[in-house]
Design an enzyme around this catalytic site. Sequence first.
Site, PDB file in Angstrom:
ATOM      1  N   HIS A  61       0.821  -1.211   0.000  1.00  0.00           N
ATOM      2  CA  HIS A  61       0.000   0.000   0.000  1.00  0.00           C
ATOM      3  C   HIS A  61       0.857   1.265   0.000  1.00  0.00           C
ATOM      4  O   HIS A  61       0.344   2.360   0.230  1.00  0.00           O
ATOM      5  CB  HIS A  61      -0.918   0.019   1.221  1.00  0.00           C
ATOM      6  CG  HIS A  61      -1.797  -1.174   1.327  1.00  0.00           C
ATOM      7  ND1 HIS A  61      -2.625  -1.579   0.308  1.00  0.00           N
ATOM      8  CD2 HIS A  61      -1.978  -2.076   2.329  1.00  0.00           C
ATOM      9  CE1 HIS A  61      -3.290  -2.668   0.677  1.00  0.00           C
ATOM     10  NE2 HIS A  61      -2.897  -2.995   1.893  1.00  0.00           N
ATOM     11  N   HIS A 230      -7.132  -5.026  -1.317  1.00  0.00           N
ATOM     12  CA  HIS A 230      -6.406  -6.295  -1.265  1.00  0.00           C
ATOM     13  C   HIS A 230      -6.931  -7.252  -2.335  1.00  0.00           C
ATOM     14  O   HIS A 230      -6.915  -8.463  -2.158  1.00  0.00           O
ATOM     15  CB  HIS A 230      -6.558  -6.964   0.099  1.00  0.00           C
ATOM     16  CG  HIS A 230      -6.202  -6.091   1.246  1.00  0.00           C
ATOM     17  ND1 HIS A 230      -7.145  -5.409   1.989  1.00  0.00           N
ATOM     18  CD2 HIS A 230      -5.008  -5.768   1.783  1.00  0.00           C
ATOM     19  CE1 HIS A 230      -6.543  -4.716   2.938  1.00  0.00           C
ATOM     20  NE2 HIS A 230      -5.249  -4.910   2.827  1.00  0.00           N
TER      21      HIS A 230
END
Length: 587
Positions: A61, A230
């Site tokens: 991320h 995700h």
Amino acid sequence: MISAKHFINDPTKLVYQAIKSIPLLNPTVSVDEANKVVYRNHYDSSCARKVSVLSGGGAGHEPSFVAFVGEGMLDVAVSGTIFASPSPSQIYSALGALDRRRKRVEGHSVVMILMNYTGDVMNFGLAAEKAQAAGLKVDMVIVSDDVGVGREKGGKVGRRGIAGTVLVHKIAGAMAEEGCEHEEIKRMAELATENLVSVGASLGHVHVPGHDVSHDTLRTDEIEVGMGIHNEQGFKRMKIPDTTELIKLLLGQLLDENDADRAFLGKISKEDEFVLMVNNLGGVSPLELGGITVEVVDQLGSVYQIKPKRVYSGAFMTSLNGNGISITLLRLEDGEMLQYLDAESRTLGSPSSMHFQDWYKVRKEVDTKADTAKEALATTYKKSGLKLDLKLFQDVVTAGVKNLIDAEKEITKYDSIVGDGDCGIGLKRGAEAVLELVQSGQLGDDAAVTMQKIAEAVERSMDGTSGAIYCCTQDGSERPVTMHDWYTAALSAQQSLSKYTPARPGDRTLIDALFPFLKTLNDTNGDLYAAVEAGRKGAESTRGMKASLGRTVYVGDVGDVPDPGAVGVVKLVEGLGEGLKNNSRRN
């Protein structure tokens, strides 16, 4: 079509290399490589900061979270493997690095800011409890800003935390830098979370280095709205509209007061002021992101009469190289929020660049060894006096973890369909760490000490939700070890977990296999084989079961696929049963 081409294909090496790059670019931070922790290595003498802000989550991320460490934002960030929560052991090490400040700052405390994912909540919660027991004040603020998951679908697990978390980091970090009190920072961070909404859209899923290319039913002419960071499925797939229609749909998700399932901001008045953040999931060109940002601002004004007080546009919370964007709106419920968003910060991920003076500051030698980071919060093994048949214990545990290792591909296949594909790999890492410990000769015959060492091995090696569950152990009682003792200890650990997850049988989690296994073990006075069969039936019952917790909540129809975590439990206990049977034959 998912691209499986990467410059670095080893996911473990990739994460460690990325972590090591941070201090090369920012001289004000240091890295505890063993625990994947990045922390500030000095504080100016003028800094009144006595509350530290900690955050973290899975890798993939970036710049969240490790590149937000620095003046005006985070004091420390801890990274898991790709898309998996860091373990309690890693987080505890990060708290240990912070706790050294307590020697210099009276009343030092920590505010943790994390995103609402099952593994993050459990792992950070367990680490916080250990730190609190050692005397460090720690509070958690959980961000859940994703409106792509409505109230009905979110169920027990609630909304996911996504890019809006970055704004909470900025507000809390600026307040801490200014010297605000612990409760004041916590209150403002929680207020920001309550007034935060985000939603995303992506043109495709992403490929995790080192994984097989997972199935991807998103066609080349489709877009997915509400997809998680995700690789979780979104709430809607549709043919790619033009930009105007797409932004209209996304802003409707954020601001439509008549959508009872998603109107998380409630009534919006003309006096309400907002901050806008347009986030790049990693694979959108800056040119295209600029065009999208203009469309968002135009529609906010023409449709909703909202003129954002501030506009942020860039890559703040990515999903590897995801070809997608997310839009975040923060309602400025407290007038000071904007002040803290505007405050100067010096981090790699924030809009402001590093000051050149930082390169010339004298840096003290910082010991970044893992043991030093945990010095103030050291673990002490508690002996129970309960004696193990060590040879039998090692044989049975070895058989169990080997069976789990052998099942990695099967579990990964299931998790690639209903999750993000990391369950099998995470369980394998934990099993290999336990196997290495058993073979090292470091285990003794005290039951409690042995289980504490096994739990530590799992914590160090295993990320994600399952890691938190497998590392929960309890000391034994002052009686000879029996099968009932093992059940009692496991049940106690399960009850401890219930503070961080409401998972129960029927929620489609590994509890569906673990609970009947433990219950049967107790009801049959230690009949391991009957308990294994009960666990097996529990795992099978998850086929077609609607998920109430975990990332499968966001997937929708899972068909005939069992819960990967439940399958992992069965593979482990099946191996334990075979190990016990083989040992009995030899004797």
